[in-house]
Design an enzyme around this catalytic site. Structure first.
Site, mmCIF file in Angstrom:
data_model
loop_
_atom_site.group_PDB
_atom_site.id
_atom_site.type_symbol
_atom_site.label_atom_id
_atom_site.label_comp_id
_atom_site.label_asym_id
_atom_site.label_seq_id
_atom_site.Cartn_x
_atom_site.Cartn_y
_atom_site.Cartn_z
ATOM 1 N N SER A 127 -22.283 38.018 32.922
ATOM 2 C CA SER A 127 -20.842 37.828 33.006
ATOM 3 C C SER A 127 -20.496 37.054 34.270
ATOM 4 C CB SER A 127 -20.128 39.176 33.042
ATOM 5 O OG SER A 127 -18.792 38.976 33.472
ATOM 6 N N HIS A 167 -21.293 35.068 29.260
ATOM 7 C CA HIS A 167 -20.225 36.011 28.889
ATOM 8 C C HIS A 167 -19.013 35.732 29.779
ATOM 9 C CE1 HIS A 167 -18.682 39.813 27.226
ATOM 10 N NE2 HIS A 167 -18.185 40.032 28.436
ATOM 11 N N MET A 179 -8.829 38.094 31.312
ATOM 12 C CA MET A 179 -7.939 39.245 31.551
ATOM 13 C C MET A 179 -6.534 38.764 31.851
ATOM 14 S SD MET A 179 -10.428 41.374 34.060
ATOM 15 C CE MET A 179 -12.135 41.712 33.615
ATOM 16 N N HIS A 188 -14.806 37.057 25.902
ATOM 17 C CA HIS A 188 -14.320 38.424 25.724
ATOM 18 C C HIS A 188 -12.862 38.468 26.180
ATOM 19 C CE1 HIS A 188 -14.770 42.893 27.234
ATOM 20 N NE2 HIS A 188 -13.915 42.793 26.235
ATOM 21 N N MET A 215 -9.622 40.210 26.995
ATOM 22 C CA MET A 215 -8.976 41.485 27.321
ATOM 23 C C MET A 215 -7.507 41.170 27.532
ATOM 24 S SD MET A 215 -12.002 42.857 29.769
ATOM 25 C CE MET A 215 -12.733 41.236 29.840
ATOM 26 N N MET A 233 -17.622 48.716 24.909
ATOM 27 C CA MET A 233 -17.355 48.821 26.351
ATOM 28 C C MET A 233 -17.980 50.103 26.900
ATOM 29 S SD MET A 233 -15.820 46.070 27.113
ATOM 30 C CE MET A 233 -15.751 46.503 28.842
ATOM 31 N N ASP A 283 -21.284 46.310 27.182
ATOM 32 C CA ASP A 283 -20.629 45.597 28.278
ATOM 33 C C ASP A 283 -20.110 46.572 29.328
ATOM 34 O OD1 ASP A 283 -19.272 43.841 29.891
ATOM 35 O OD2 ASP A 283 -17.832 43.195 28.363
#
Ligand code: DX5
Ligand code: ZN
Length: 216
Positions: A7, A32, A36, A65, A67, A136, A174
């Site tokens: 990540s 990754h 956010m 990913h 979020m 998660m 993750d």
């Protein structure tokens, strides 16, 4: 062997190109990328513009990913930025099936992420339509947190269901992955390991990645 997806949230953003090139030349399989919005999670990271530049540094798979709330508003932007896999949170999607359809019509692989408190059974009806579950193992929002051990039971339950139904869906885990716990996570059924701090805060990120890659 597991797919290793470092990540970039834990990268050095003053030296982002250097860190991307390091990952590109490492044994890592995927990048990754943690997006956010300060609403779904209590932190803000980066969006399509930064991913557009990261995309230029590698031919490896960009695993994005999200979020964020209302991911349907931004799916096309992430496709244009170069995402190969787009993962949305089940807790952020009122019409999850529609969101998955949108991602696939745009031409990306579709993932669904679930928070530590969300029962794994809530995924079962969507599994035939998706390519990846992002399980998660910390509360999303920050790198460097500790792995929540109950995640192992959720991984096992999901793996058993996928095998029973003969479904081809990758299990990505993750949060809080380390050289110490990676073997147990793979044994529970993980196909993809995300690692932020374990890679970027180690003395030798290349060695850490290749060590993770060799764990079976
Ligand atoms: C957390 C992110 C993770 C995070 C992982 O919200 O989704 O991808 O960056 O970082 P570590 O491996 O440090 O827990
Ligand atoms: Zn993530």
């Amino acid at each position: 062997m597991a797919i290793i997806a470092p990540s970039l949230l834990s990268a050095d953003f003053l030296n982002l190109e250097r860190d991307c090139k390091m990952l590109h030349n490492s044994d890592a399989d995927w990048f990754h990328l943690d997006v956010m919005d300060g609403r779904f999670v209590p932190n803000i990271s980066f969006g399509p513009m930064i991913i557009h530049f990261i995309r230029k540094t590698t031919t490896k798979i960009c695993d994005v990913h999200l979020m964020i709330e209302e991911p349907e508003k931004y799916a096309e932007d992430f496709y244009k930025a170069g995402a190969d896999i787009l993962t949305v949170h089940i807790e952020a999607c009122r019409h999850l099936h529609r969101n998955i359809q949108q991602i696939k019509i745009l031409g990306m692989k579709a993932g669904v992420a679930i928070n530590p408190h969300t029962p794994v059974e809530t995924l079962f009806d969507i599994l035939p339509d998706i390519d990846l579950v992002c399980m998660m193992s910390v509360n999303p929002g920050f790198g460097g947190q500790s792995f929540i051990p109950q995640t192992l039971q959720k991984i096992k339950k999901l793996k058993q269901f996928l095998v029973e139904k003969n479904l081809d869906v990758k299990i990505e885990v993750d949060g809080g992955i380390s050289l110490e716990n990676a073997a147990g996570v793979i044994e529970a059924g993980a196909d993809v390991l995300v690692a932020g701090n374990a890679v970027f805060k180690s003395d030798d990120p290349l060695l850490t990645i290749s060590t993770l890659k060799k764990i079976i």
